[in-house]
Scaffold this motif. Structure first.
Motif, mmCIF file in Angstrom:
data_model
loop_
_atom_site.group_PDB
_atom_site.id
_atom_site.type_symbol
_atom_site.label_atom_id
_atom_site.label_comp_id
_atom_site.label_asym_id
_atom_site.label_seq_id
_atom_site.Cartn_x
_atom_site.Cartn_y
_atom_site.Cartn_z
ATOM 1 N N ASP A 196 0.866 -1.185 0.000
ATOM 2 C CA ASP A 196 0.000 0.000 0.000
ATOM 3 C C ASP A 196 0.896 1.226 0.000
ATOM 4 O OD1 ASP A 196 -1.966 1.882 0.239
ATOM 5 O OD2 ASP A 196 -2.405 1.478 2.352
ATOM 6 N N VAL A 197 1.141 1.757 -1.180
ATOM 7 C CA VAL A 197 2.089 2.862 -1.304
ATOM 8 C C VAL A 197 1.663 3.766 -2.447
ATOM 9 C CG1 VAL A 197 3.605 1.504 -2.803
ATOM 10 C CG2 VAL A 197 4.541 3.417 -1.512
ATOM 11 N N ASN A 198 1.793 5.067 -2.236
ATOM 12 C CA ASN A 198 1.408 6.046 -3.250
ATOM 13 C C ASN A 198 2.612 6.378 -4.140
ATOM 14 O OD1 ASN A 198 -0.187 7.868 -4.655
ATOM 15 N ND2 ASN A 198 0.308 9.562 -3.276
ATOM 16 N N ILE A 199 3.176 5.347 -4.744
ATOM 17 C CA ILE A 199 4.317 5.480 -5.649
ATOM 18 C C ILE A 199 4.028 4.648 -6.891
ATOM 19 C CG2 ILE A 199 6.751 4.877 -6.012
ATOM 20 C CD1 ILE A 199 7.266 5.426 -3.086
ATOM 21 N N ALA A 200 4.257 5.223 -8.050
ATOM 22 C CA ALA A 200 4.142 4.456 -9.291
ATOM 23 C C ALA A 200 5.442 3.678 -9.472
ATOM 24 C CB ALA A 200 3.887 5.382 -10.477
ATOM 25 N N ILE A 201 5.417 2.395 -9.148
ATOM 26 C CA ILE A 201 6.622 1.565 -9.135
ATOM 27 C C ILE A 201 6.987 1.173 -10.567
ATOM 28 C CG2 ILE A 201 7.623 -0.581 -8.265
ATOM 29 C CD1 ILE A 201 5.625 -0.371 -5.920
ATOM 30 N N ILE A 202 8.237 1.400 -10.936
ATOM 31 C CA ILE A 202 8.670 1.257 -12.319
ATOM 32 C C ILE A 202 9.201 -0.136 -12.652
ATOM 33 C CG2 ILE A 202 11.072 1.956 -11.944
ATOM 34 C CD1 ILE A 202 10.911 3.579 -14.528
ATOM 35 N N LEU A 203 9.428 -0.993 -11.683
ATOM 36 C CA LEU A 203 10.240 -2.183 -11.905
ATOM 37 C C LEU A 203 9.635 -3.177 -12.899
ATOM 38 C CD1 LEU A 203 11.683 -2.938 -8.354
ATOM 39 C CD2 LEU A 203 12.716 -1.710 -10.262
ATOM 40 N N VAL A 204 8.333 -3.426 -12.853
ATOM 41 C CA VAL A 204 7.741 -4.372 -13.796
ATOM 42 C C VAL A 204 7.855 -3.837 -15.221
ATOM 43 C CG1 VAL A 204 5.653 -5.606 -14.466
ATOM 44 C CG2 VAL A 204 6.176 -5.297 -12.047
ATOM 45 N N HIS A 205 7.584 -2.542 -15.398
ATOM 46 C CA HIS A 205 7.727 -1.926 -16.720
ATOM 47 C C HIS A 205 9.183 -2.005 -17.176
ATOM 48 C CE1 HIS A 205 4.357 -0.085 -14.554
ATOM 49 N NE2 HIS A 205 3.774 0.087 -15.724
ATOM 50 N N TYR A 206 10.077 -1.779 -16.253
ATOM 51 C CA TYR A 206 11.516 -1.834 -16.524
ATOM 52 C C TYR A 206 11.907 -3.216 -17.033
ATOM 53 C CZ TYR A 206 16.382 -0.457 -15.314
ATOM 54 O OH TYR A 206 17.706 -0.111 -15.335
ATOM 55 N N ALA A 207 11.379 -4.255 -16.380
ATOM 56 C CA ALA A 207 11.678 -5.619 -16.792
ATOM 57 C C ALA A 207 11.118 -5.914 -18.180
ATOM 58 C CB ALA A 207 11.109 -6.600 -15.770
ATOM 59 N N VAL A 208 9.905 -5.466 -18.448
ATOM 60 C CA VAL A 208 9.302 -5.689 -19.767
ATOM 61 C C VAL A 208 10.097 -4.957 -20.846
ATOM 62 C CG1 VAL A 208 7.226 -5.343 -21.162
ATOM 63 C CG2 VAL A 208 7.020 -6.107 -18.793
ATOM 64 N N LEU A 209 10.582 -3.776 -20.534
ATOM 65 C CA LEU A 209 11.427 -3.049 -21.483
ATOM 66 C C LEU A 209 12.674 -3.852 -21.823
ATOM 67 C CD1 LEU A 209 11.167 0.579 -20.040
ATOM 68 C CD2 LEU A 209 10.495 -0.114 -22.336
ATOM 69 N N PHE A 210 13.278 -4.492 -20.829
ATOM 70 C CA PHE A 210 14.451 -5.322 -21.074
ATOM 71 C C PHE A 210 14.126 -6.435 -22.068
ATOM 72 C CE2 PHE A 210 18.004 -4.870 -17.794
ATOM 73 C CZ PHE A 210 17.782 -3.514 -17.655
ATOM 74 N N LEU A 211 12.953 -7.057 -21.898
ATOM 75 C CA LEU A 211 12.569 -8.137 -22.795
ATOM 76 C C LEU A 211 12.277 -7.624 -24.200
ATOM 77 C CD1 LEU A 211 10.213 -10.176 -20.422
ATOM 78 C CD2 LEU A 211 12.607 -10.638 -20.972
ATOM 79 N N CYS A 212 11.629 -6.476 -24.287
ATOM 80 C CA CYS A 212 11.261 -5.938 -25.593
ATOM 81 C C CYS A 212 12.474 -5.482 -26.404
ATOM 82 C CB CYS A 212 10.297 -4.768 -25.423
ATOM 83 S SG CYS A 212 8.651 -5.244 -24.858
ATOM 84 N N VAL A 213 13.546 -5.109 -25.719
ATOM 85 C CA VAL A 213 14.710 -4.582 -26.431
ATOM 86 C C VAL A 213 15.659 -5.698 -26.878
ATOM 87 C CG1 VAL A 213 16.403 -4.277 -24.561
ATOM 88 C CG2 VAL A 213 16.211 -2.542 -26.364
#
Length: 411
Positions: free
Chosen positions: A116-133
């Protein structure tokens, strides 16, 4: 990739060690981490009803996370071929290593998504970016430049056309929260959010990874390239911001957007300066003319990428100065920059402990930020001086080594 993965005594053609080059990259990554922490802990808007942008919002919003993503591309370029990409079995081994590293990052991100945190956590998107590149890792510089330029120009337009279709679905294909393990049960909604409707849309953010790959293929140890990054990056950032401001203020863009039903009641003037998250950015082509943070437009991508290139160049130049003075003053940033996964995770976990609760007596938002920033700098510097990886960096490194392992040839 961090400085510990390169022999410190190896000299580059420009006369500066590769260790110095990577120390500069790590320092830039440390600056990105501290900037992202600032946007999480310190208000980016002033109080109602003015909602005036704060200096933190004007300085770090959108830029710190973009710098983080561009540096990811640079790191991939350095770890998979530097100036000349690998080919054949070596390239596939590198791709497997990157994929398993991305898996570790994704698991950490999904676990944090349950907090429960008011932060847009980037890590999952970051991981998907690694796969897409991954398909782009074997490309040479000219091809990467073409792909990066095309992505910056085309991706925002395609995303603008696709996003309304996803948001108008029943139910809308948007999470409205950080991706967590529960969202794996609705893969269509999760993928739509990750690529188009979420806080860090991977479809547009791929531009940052491609630009990072381009930068990472350059001769980063040469003074000429370092100054080129500073000069060209600054020029691109200023030109993009001026164009976006002119479109909004001089040519009627803001007035047209303020007339849209979904923007009424929002302080659009302030949001255009700080953060467009929360607005669906549909119903008018004027959305594509903004250079606002987190707009995901061509001008936004150009501005934030330009800032990232300039910041990278500055820290590479500072690394050269540190080497000549034989004083590693960059360790205050390169230390935490070499273990951002661990420190970012710890930061999110600490912030979740205060979710919905007032700060302790005598504490302010600024005080909480400086306490966490100083802790990150101290921990990072200690690990750097001891030449140790952070715990999550160690785990990701082991996963990468496992993925890139190739049995020795026999015979």
């Amino acid at each position: 990739m961090t400085w510990r993965e390169t022999a410190p005594s190896r000299e580059s053609p420009g006369g500066s060690t590769l260790a110095t080059r990577l120390t500069g990259i790590d320092a830039a990554r440390g600056a990105a981490l501290l900037g992202m922490m600032a946007t999480h802990l310190v208000p980016t808007f002033g109080p109602a009803p003015e909602w005036a942008p704060t200096w933190v919002g004007l300085t770090f919003s959108g830029r710190s996370s973009a710098l983080f993503a561009v540096l990811a591309g640079i790191g991939l370029a350095l770890s998979t071929g530097k100036q000349e990409p690998r080919h054949g079995s070596g390239l596939w081994a590198a791709r497997r290593g990157v994929a398993l590293r991305a898996l570790v990052i994704a698991v950490v991100g999904l676990m944090l998504g349950g907090l429960d945190v008011n932060i847009a956590i980037i890590l999952v998107h970051y991981a998907v970016l690694f796969l897409c590149v991954l398909p782009f890792l074997g490309l040479r510089l000219k091809a990467l430049c073409a792909w990066a330029a095309g992505w910056v120009l085309a991706a925002p337009v395609l995303a603008y056309l696709v996003r309304p279709l996803l948001l108008e679905a029943n139910p809308p294909l948007q999470l409205g929260h950080n991706p967590g393990t529960d969202d794996l049960e609705t893969p269509g909604k999760l993928l739509a959010d990750l690529f188009f409707t979420g806080y860090y849309p991977v479809f547009q953010w791929m531009a940052y990874l491609l630009i990072g790959l381009v930068i990472g293929r350059l001769a980063l140890t040469t003074v000429r390239v370092q100054w080129l990054l500073v000069g060209a990056g600054t020029a691109a950032a200023v030109a993009a911001k001026l164009a976006g401001t002119a479109a909004m203020e001089s040519f009627g863009g803001r007035a047209a957007l303020e007339a849209l039903p979904q923007t009424r009641g929002y302080p659009l003037e302030s949001m255009l300066q700080v953060n467009l998250t929360g607005l669906q950015q549909t119903g008018s082509w004027w959305w594509l003319a903004t250079a606002s943070p987190h707009a995901g437009t061509t001008l936004d991508l150009l501005h934030t990428s330009g800032v990232a290139a300039a910041v990278t160049g500055v820290f590479l130049l500072l690394g050269r100065v540190a080497e000549r003075l034989k004083v590693n003053f960059l360790v205050v940033l390169s230390g935490p920059g070499a273990m951002t996964l661990t420190l970012y995770t710890a930061h999110v976990w600490v912030v979740s402990g205060f979710a919905g609760n007032p700060l302790p007596a005598g504490w302010t938002d600024e005080g909480m930020y400086w306490a966490q920033a100083l802790a990150a700098v101290s921990i990072g510097a200690c690990f750097a001086l001891l030449r140790r990886r952070g715990p999550l960096e160690w785990l990701a490194h082991q996963a990468s080594r496992l993925g890139s392992y190739r049995p020795a040839a026999v015979g």
